[in-house]
Design a protein around this motif. Sequence first.
Motif, PDB file in Angstrom:
ATOM      1  N   THR A 171       0.818  -1.230   0.000  1.00  0.00           N
ATOM      2  CA  THR A 171       0.000   0.000   0.000  1.00  0.00           C
ATOM      3  C   THR A 171       0.841   1.265   0.000  1.00  0.00           C
ATOM      4  N   ASP A 192       2.240  -5.444  -2.229  1.00  0.00           N
ATOM      5  CA  ASP A 192       0.796  -5.554  -2.456  1.00  0.00           C
ATOM      6  C   ASP A 192       0.126  -4.187  -2.395  1.00  0.00           C
ATOM      7  N   SER A 193      -0.716  -3.925  -3.393  1.00  0.00           N
ATOM      8  CA  SER A 193      -1.513  -2.692  -3.447  1.00  0.00           C
ATOM      9  C   SER A 193      -0.654  -1.441  -3.488  1.00  0.00           C
ATOM     10  N   LEU A 215      -2.294  -6.706  -6.797  1.00  0.00           N
ATOM     11  CA  LEU A 215      -3.066  -5.463  -6.716  1.00  0.00           C
ATOM     12  C   LEU A 215      -2.199  -4.218  -6.817  1.00  0.00           C
TER      13      LEU A 215
END
Length: 652
Positions: A171, A192-193, A215
Motif C-alpha cells: 500500500t 501488495d496494493s 493489486l
Amino acid sequence: MSTSEPPTWWHCAHGADPVADPVGCRGVRVFGYTACLAHLSDADRDAYLASLQPGAEIDHQGTTFTESLLMLLRIALYDRATAGARFGEARFEEATFEGDSGFSSAVFDGDAQFDGTTFEGEAQFSGATFKGEAQFSEATFKGSAQFSEATFKGNAHFDTAAFDGNAQFDTAVVEGDARFDGASFEGEAWFDSATIGGDARFDAVNFRSIAMFSLATFKAYTRFNSATFGDYTQFGAASFANDVSFESVIFEGDAEFGAATFKGDAEFDEVNFGGNAQFDSATFVKAGRLGPLVCAGRMSLSGAAFVAPVTLSFAARRLECRRTRWSATAEIRLRYTTVDFAHAVFEYPLTIAAEPDPFVLRDRSDLAETTFAGAPGPEVRVASLRGVDAAHLVLADVDLSGCLFTGTLHLDQLRLEGAWTFDTAPSSVRWRRWLPVRFTERRVLAEEHHWRASQPGAVQGWNVAVLGAGRAGPVQLAPVYRALRKAFEDGKHEPGAADFYYGEMEMRRHADDIPRGERGLLTAYWALSGYGLRASRALAWLGVGMLVTIVLLMAFGLAQDTPNQTATGTVPAGGGKVTFEIDKDDPQNPTGDRFTGERFEKALNVTLNSVVFRSSGQDLTTAGTYIEMTSRLTEPVLLGLAVLAVRNRVKR
C-alpha cells in the motif's frame, strides 16, 4: 567507500589511531561543534537538540545511532500536527542505526538521503511521508524494512540496496519514479496494493524468496529486465497502465499474473519460468508479442483476454487456454508443449503451430532450452478442442493423437497444415477371449480409443487412459468423424477423409439410436468390404464366392454330357419344301465323377464370365442355371466394392 579512507565531509574522528584506525568515527561534525551527534557531550547534545524545531534541516552523515539517540532526535523534531517527527532536508548517508530505527509516520519535507546507510535492526518507515527525493541507494537493511503505507511524493531510489530481512512496501504510494535496480531481497518482498506513478525500474533485482505485487498499480513504464525471482512470485490483479518489460527474467518458482491488466506492450522475451506460470483471467490490451519464453511447468492462459493481434512463442510442457478469448488475429508457436484449448473463443483466424527449430532472440542467438534437454523432441500435442468454434482455427505440424474433439463447433471448417498425426487402431492380431481379432490400421480419435477400451470384452491395444474423454460414445462420435471427413474432403485430401468415413460408419454401426435393420445392413457392408474402403476384404470375399460357385457348378451345375441335338421333320410325298425341327436333349444331372479337370475348367469359365455380367454359354442343369444367376448378381458387386476401395485410397 572504503572505511580506511576518510569521508568527504568533516568527520568526527573520535577514537582515531594513527596505526590501528587513522580515520576513527566517520560521523559528520554537528554544525558549531567538533564531534558528531553520537560523541557530543551530554550538555552539547542537549543544547543542539533544544535548538531544533519540527521541519529543521539535519545532517548526520556517517553517524552511528543507538535507539535512544534516535529517539531523542525524533522528540526534538516532533510535530503535533502530524503526530510524528518532521524533518526538513535529512542527510543520513552512510549512517548506522544499531537498533530498531523508528521513522514511522515521520514527514520529510525535503530530500531524505539514506544512501549507503546500514539498518542493523528493524527499519520502521511505515506511514512515513517523503515530500522530496527519497534516497536509499546502497542501503543495507539487516532486519525487516517497513515501508507499508509510506508516501513518496518524489522519486524513490533503492538502487543496489540490500534487504536481508523482509521488505514491506504494501500500500505504499510513489508518485515519482521508483528505482530498485540491482537491489537484493533475501527475505520476502511485499508490494501488495502499492502504487507507482512514475517509471518503475527493477532491473537486475534479486528476489530470493517470495515477491508479492498483487493489486499493485504501475502507471508508467515498468521494467524488470534481468531480474531473478525466487520461491514464489505474485502479480495477481496488478495493473500495468503503460509498457512493461520482463526481458531476460528468471522465475525459479511459480509465478502468478492472474487477473493482471497489461494496457501497454508486455514484453516477456527470453523469460525462464522454472515452475508454473499462471496468467489466468489476465487482460492484454496491446500486446503484439509474448515471448519467446521457456516454462518448465504449466503455462496457463485460461480466461485471459487478448484484445489486439498477438504472437505467442512458448517452449512449455503444458499450455492451458481454457476459455481464453482472442479478439483479434493470433499466432501461437510452440515447442515441447501439450495444449488444452477447451472452450477458447476467437473471432478471427488463429493458428497453433509447432516450431521445428529453437526460437531466435533479438540478438539472433537461440533461446536456451536446457529445461527440455531430456525431452524426445519438440513435438506439439493438442489435448482438447472441446467447445471451440473451429471455423477460424488452423493447426500446423501438431500431434492430435490425444485430442478430444467432442463438442467442437464447425469442425468441418478446421484447417490442418503441414505434418499432423492422429492416433491409430491397434495393429496386428489381438485376441478376444479365444477368438483372434484383427483391426485394420486407420486414424481414430482418442475418444474412440477410450470407448472401445471401456467396453466389456475389449481387446488389448485400445487406450482407456484418455483424460477427459468422459462418456463420449458412438452417438457423440459419429458426427465428429463426419465433420472431420468433410474437412479433409474440402482440403482435397480424399485418402485421409476415407479413414474418418470408416470411423463414422463404425460409430453408426455401434450406435444404439440406429434401427436394427439399418445396423444389420451396415454390418454386412462392413463385413464384405470395410464400408467400401478395404479392397483386400472385398477381393477375399470375391475369391470365396468364386470358389464356392466353382464347387457348386462342378457338383450340381454342369451337365453329365453335352446334350445331343435331334432334327425331326416330314418329307412331302409329292416333293416340295421340307421343314425340320431341331431340338436338344435336356441336360442331365451328373452321376459319375463330378470333380474332374474338364469339369473344373468349365466351371471356372462360367464363374469368370459371371463376374463381369456375361453368360458363359455353357449347358447347365437347372441348379447350375440358378447358381450362375446368383453368381452374376453377387460377384460383380464384390468386384465393384474392391474397385471402389482402391479408388477411395488413390483419389486426389
